[in-house]
Scaffold this active site. Structure first.
Site, PDB file in Angstrom:
ATOM      1  CG  ASP A 309      -2.236   0.718   0.964  1.00 11.38           C
ATOM      2  OD1 ASP A 309      -2.246   1.659   0.131  1.00 11.38           O
ATOM      3  OD2 ASP A 309      -3.255   0.370   1.590  1.00 11.38           O
ATOM      4  CD  GLU A 515      -6.779   5.220   2.906  1.00  9.52           C
ATOM      5  OE1 GLU A 515      -5.851   4.891   3.661  1.00  9.52           O
ATOM      6  OE2 GLU A 515      -6.603   5.446   1.692  1.00  9.52           O
TER       7      GLU A 515
END
Length: 632
Positions: A309, A515
């Site tokens: 990521d 997020e």
């Protein structure tokens, strides 16, 4: 004789030169007639350590230059959330930017094309004028894998229209706690629904042929893209739903809840898999060799490449980047093949080069990583078609795709209440009525309707950043021309009581987030939404539409509303909402998540011993479509 010998020698030297030239011109890796495995082996054998490490690098477009791509043989470039060539960039602007980068890669010694990636998690969501589909939680409510596959195919076309061959989707997290800020990226709390929805991969990449070997990546042509199942593994199971935190669960639980969708994705030919920021029982997934190399690559036989990521290896340490050499070593040894750096490329390259030269990381590990990256690039035809053209630009935001998104919206809506009692349903609403009220913070706000990961990473507010239809706009289009539509975002009770409205539609919910910014311990709607519900629904028959990425607190308002609809984050096509409100289509959606009474109950999932929801998993009232509704 001497002259003859000189002539013969000249002829021989000429022949050797011609053969050398021919050999230099012909390389197996450049020959599409060769098997992919042969091409990978041939190219690997020609690459220097520097070129191999370059292929393991992914950098953001903001630091990418043609010279960087050429000099370092960079493997991949990405657009992070909101990273665009220019504001309101057209498809042609994207194609031109990406082709410029690609020409840098093609000018490198071996001419290995880079692969450009982007987050396309509910349509081509970074791009102006793209079709924005419902977020995954809404698609989970449809229970329709075939629809999701069609959405994958449409998304692939829109992404390819901008010259991009690789998407960081789908998210196959199993969200077990709605307090998690990424819960809307999860199809369901039930892994079986998430497994079914991995059919989106077949839409994005195409259907592999029946004799295709399990685990091998597959991309079926220039109108398809390489997909990325994420985030491996357990990202949806963290304690209290805290983003990037620790998932505490035994191996049996991990394998039975969070792992099954990865097995399905691999069977369906997914090209890449992204590792999660989160930890499993205290061990960072980016450093977990047992699960990344042992289970994913070993047991599940995944042959594509594993990608980190964004700054994922940096976060192996706490604080992030505090021991970067250790992070590089841990991440690469765990089995990560490509690293989304995305800025400090020379630091990564220098550290990894030193680790290999000092025999800390083996050459076999480097060759495994680069071989997997090349396998994906060869399999998807990137070597044969490295440059994009403008042939698909009209696919971006096409009417056919908007119609598909509208279908998805109406199938995703879940009717939670319909009338103060069963004998007097409010929905379907009449299109012909003297005067109706539309109210609430979300009725005329395209950004709120789309949620996070839309144009910008954290989404936007208002109606100016992309093209679509708000709920208010959809209502005005749907009702009879004689019906007066009055809009107030926050009407007071006197206004509502004094206007003699036939009914009201109130749209409320959450502001956009992505997020960690979306982590919430309270799960409340925006202010002043609660008072809007009170002011409107105590004075007139009302439908309340919840625009949210997850269940939120609604129990205090249930008794005052006549009808209640969970609309999730529907995207740009607001007419999908009015299709079912006014009876052109029936409600069919079912809850993909349990709807709690209070946040004190969380986490609470179907099958739990303390299961006592406000609305249970799989709940959803049905209505029938009607040809025409007049005022009652």
């Amino acid at each position: 004789m001497k002259t003859v010998r000189i002539l013969m020698r000249a002829v021989l030297l000429g022949m050797v030169s011609l053969l050398s030239f021919a050999n230099a011109e012909y390389a197996k890796y450049k020959d599409p007639k060769q098997r992919v495995a042969v091409r990978v082996k041939d190219l690997l054998g020609r690459m220097s350590l520097e070129e191999k490490i370059g292929q393991m690098v992914q950098i953001d477009r903001t630091i990418a230059t043609v010279q960087f791509l050429k000099d370092y043989s960079i493997g991949s470039v990405l657009s992070g959330g909101g990273s665009t060539p220019l504001p309101q960039a057209r498809a042609a602007d994207w194609v031109n930017m990406i082709n410029d980068f690609q020409r840098g890669s093609l000018a490198s010694r071996l001419g290995i094309p880079m692969i450009y990636g982007i987050d396309a998690v509910h349509g081509h969501n970074n791009v102006y004028n793209a079709t924005i589909f419902p977020h995954n939680v809404g698609l989970g409510a449809t229970r329709d894998p075939e629809l999701v596959k069609r959405i994958g195919a449409a998304t692939a076309l829109e992404v390819r229209a901008t010259g991009i061959p690789y998407v960081f989707a789908p998210c196959i997290a199993v969200c077990r706690d709605p307090r998690w800020g990424r819960c809307y990226e999860s199809y369901s709390e039930d892994h079986k629904i998430v497994q079914e929805m991995t059919d989106v991969i077949l839409g994005l990449q195409g259907d592999p042929p029946s004799n295709f070997r399990k685990g091998v990546p597959f991309v079926g042509g220039k109108d398809k893209v390489a997909a990325c199942a994420k985030h491996f593994v357990g990202d949806g199971g963290t304690t209290n739903g805290i983003n990037e935190n620790n998932t505490v669960i035994d191996m049996h639980g991990l394998l039975s809840i969070h792992m099954p969708a990865y097995s399905d994705s691999i069977i369906k030919g997914v090209s890449t898999i992204m590792v999660s920021y989160s930890s499993w029982n205290g061990e960072k997934m980016h450093a977990n060799r047992e699960l990344v190399t042992g289970f994913l690559k070993g047991t599940l036989k995944f042959k594509g490449f594993v990608i980190s990521d964004w700054q994922g290896i940096d976060r192996i340490t706490s604080p992030p980047h505090s021991n970067y050499t250790y992070s590089v070593q841990s991440g690469i040894q765990a089995g990560i093949d490509m690293v989304m750096i995305p800025f400090n490329l020379t630091e990564f390259i220098d550290d990894l080069t030193d680790l290999v030269k000092n025999n800390v990381i083996t050459m076999d590990r480097i060759d495994d990583a680069v071989g997997r990256i090349l396998l994906v690039k060869f399999s998807m035809g990137l070597f044969e078609n490295p440059l994009a053209d403008l042939s698909l630009v009209n696919e971006l935001g096409s009417q056919a795709h908007r119609d598909l998104a509208r279908e998805a919206v109406r199938k995703s809506l879940v009717l939670l209440k319909n009338g103060k009692n069963e004998s007097h349903p409010l929905i379907p609403l009449p299109k012909k009525a003297p005067k109706i009220l539309v109210a609430g913070s979300h009725a005329d706000n395209l950004g709120y309707q789309c949620g996070g990961w839309t144009i910008n990473w954290q989404g936007f507010s208002g109606n100016n950043y992309t093209r679509g239809t708000t709920i208010l706009g959809a209502i005005r289009s749907a009702v009879d021309s004689s019906t007066e539509v009055v809009y107030r975002d926050n009407p007071d009770s006197d206004f509502v009581k004094s206007n003699n409205f036939d009914y009201a539609i109130v749209a409320v919910g959450e502001a956009p987030y992505a997020e960690t910014a979306g982590d919430s311990m309270t799960l409340t709607m925006l202010d002043p939404d609660p008072s809007v519900i009170t002011n409107v629904c105590e004075a007139v028959k009302c439908v309340v539409i919840i625009i949210s990425g997850r269940p939120i607190v609604i129990e205090p308002y249930i008794s005052s509303v006549d009808a209640l609809v969970a609309a999730w984050l529907p995207g740009t096509e607001g007419q999908g909402v009015t299709d079912v409100l006014f009876g052109d289509y029936g409600f069919s959606g079912k809850l993909p998540r349990s709807w709690f009474k209070t946040v004190d109950q969380l986490p609470m999932n179907v099958g739990d011993p303390h299961y006592d929801p406000l609305f249970p998993f799989d709940f959803g009232l049905k209505t029938e479509s009607v040809p025409s509704i007049v005022a009652r």
